[in-house]
Write an enzyme that holds these catalytic residues in place. Structure first.
Site, mmCIF file in Angstrom:
data_model
loop_
_atom_site.group_PDB
_atom_site.id
_atom_site.type_symbol
_atom_site.label_atom_id
_atom_site.label_comp_id
_atom_site.label_asym_id
_atom_site.label_seq_id
_atom_site.Cartn_x
_atom_site.Cartn_y
_atom_site.Cartn_z
ATOM 1 N N ASN A 1 103.688 114.741 10.413
ATOM 2 C CA ASN A 1 104.774 115.594 9.953
ATOM 3 C C ASN A 1 104.603 115.746 8.443
ATOM 4 O OD1 ASN A 1 107.166 116.800 9.219
ATOM 5 N ND2 ASN A 1 108.474 115.075 9.832
ATOM 6 N N LYS B 1 106.062 117.651 6.431
ATOM 7 C CA LYS B 1 107.330 117.966 5.741
ATOM 8 C C LYS B 1 107.109 119.103 4.727
ATOM 9 C CE LYS B 1 108.933 113.367 6.771
ATOM 10 N NZ LYS B 1 109.742 112.199 6.431
ATOM 11 N N HIS C 1 114.905 116.214 13.620
ATOM 12 C CA HIS C 1 114.491 115.166 12.675
ATOM 13 C C HIS C 1 115.725 114.722 11.875
ATOM 14 C CE1 HIS C 1 112.598 113.162 9.305
ATOM 15 N NE2 HIS C 1 111.524 113.047 10.053
ATOM 16 N N GLU D 1 116.145 114.195 8.878
ATOM 17 C CA GLU D 1 116.359 114.954 7.631
ATOM 18 C C GLU D 1 117.080 116.272 7.931
ATOM 19 O OE1 GLU D 1 112.277 114.809 6.316
ATOM 20 O OE2 GLU D 1 112.487 112.657 5.959
ATOM 21 N N GLU E 1 112.973 107.328 15.592
ATOM 22 C CA GLU E 1 112.765 107.119 14.164
ATOM 23 C C GLU E 1 114.025 106.510 13.566
ATOM 24 O OE1 GLU E 1 109.515 109.938 12.595
ATOM 25 O OE2 GLU E 1 111.375 111.053 12.582
ATOM 26 N N GLY F 1 110.217 106.849 5.322
ATOM 27 C CA GLY F 1 109.855 107.016 3.917
ATOM 28 C C GLY F 1 110.266 105.858 3.027
ATOM 29 N N SER G 1 107.612 104.952 8.411
ATOM 30 C CA SER G 1 106.691 104.140 7.596
ATOM 31 C C SER G 1 105.521 103.571 8.398
ATOM 32 C CB SER G 1 107.456 103.020 6.872
ATOM 33 O OG SER G 1 108.425 103.565 6.000
HETATM 34 P P1 PGA Z 1 107.395 108.375 7.132
HETATM 35 O O1 PGA Z 1 108.140 109.590 7.861
HETATM 36 O O2 PGA Z 1 106.174 108.053 7.945
HETATM 37 O O3 PGA Z 1 107.085 108.873 5.756
HETATM 38 O O4 PGA Z 1 108.352 107.238 7.126
HETATM 39 C C1 PGA Z 1 108.213 109.640 9.259
HETATM 40 C C2 PGA Z 1 108.957 110.886 9.661
HETATM 41 O O5 PGA Z 1 109.914 111.271 8.978
HETATM 42 O O6 PGA Z 1 108.633 111.523 10.672
#
Ligand code: PGA
Length: 247
Positions: A8, A10, A96, A98, A166, A172, A210
């Site tokens: 992803n 982003k 997601h 976010e 997640e 992140g 992460s």
């Molecule tokens: P990350 O993000 O691996 O940077 O923690 C995962 C995601 O948001 O899909």
């Protein structure tokens, strides 16, 4: 079942860096073809970069990070599932955390988008996960169960849907859930999916939050973990491929 290793990207990068990244990933896979025996690879670039990376795709599938809940029409700024399908996109990430947090997407929104995506022949990756506060309160199963119940549309099945667990606090942040916590949650999700499909429940369930080469082997070997949804580490060829190797 092969592991799905999904990147992803982003809202990162430029057209040039997107092409460099996909070229690097494709080259690494070509040099290590055994990766494809264990893994399916998917990248989800920003919408504006999808066409740019398309010319480089050989062993990697293309996904989007969002789509509209409606058919084509007067919806300024939106991208429809039909447009994604027309481009040759095969997956779309929906719900997601976010999008849920910053853009106010509700389970009902995710459900409507997923229904439209599936109607247009796309596979959906529906994301669920609890916040740190909810985990501290011990209500993570209630939260994830409610998200699953309300976000999965009626036309979803094991062939067109992937679930991504997640935990919001792991995205992140460098924090990952323990293998025991992941096993417990993925088992819970598997049971939910099995009861929904009267005993089938063979959907892939990805872990995200992460994931890196250093922790991927343990996470991907955890029961009911069928792949990873990878943010930060999907932006570097070595890290993304390193996660594939760990699988
Ligand atoms: P990350 O993000 O691996 O940077 O923690 C995962 C995601 O948001 O899909």
């Amino acid at each position: 079942m092969k592991k799905l290793i999904a990147g992803n990207w982003k809202m990162n990068g430029s057209i040039e860096s997107a092409i460099d990244l996909i070229d690097g990933i494709e080259k690494a896979i070509t040099e290590q073809p055994a990766l494809l025996e264990k893994c399916d690879f998917l990248v989800c670039p920003p919408a504006l970069h999808m066409m740019a990376v398309q010319g480089s795709l050989e062993n990697v599938s293309l996904g989007a990070q969002n789509c509209a809940a409606t058919d084509n029409g007067a919806y300024t700024g939106e991208i429809s599932a039909a447009m994604l399908a027309d481009l040759g996109v095969s997956y779309v990430i929906l719900g997601h955390s976010e999008r849920r947090e910053y853009f106010g997407e509700s389970d009902a929104d995710v459900n409507a988008k997923a229904a439209k995506a599936i109607e247009n022949g796309l596979n959906v990756i529906i994301c669920v996960g609890e916040t740190e506060e909810q985990r501290d309160q011990g209500v993570q199963n209630d939260i994830v169960g409610a998200q699953l119940a309300a976000s999965i549309p009626n036309n979803a099945n094991a062939d067109n849907m992937v679930i991504a667990y997640e935990p919001v606090w792991a995205i992140g942040t460098g924090k990952t859930a323990t293998a025991d916590d992941v096993a417990a949650m993925h088992g819970f999700i598997r049971d939910f999916l099995s009861s929904r499909h009267s005993g089938e429940g063979r959907e892939r369930i990805l872990y995200g939050g992460s994931m890196k080469p250093g922790n991927a082997a343990e996470l991907l070997a955890t029961p009911n973990v069928d792949g990873g949804l990878i943010g930060g580490a999907s932006l570097k060829v070595d890290d993304f491929i390193g996660i594939g190797k760990a699988a």
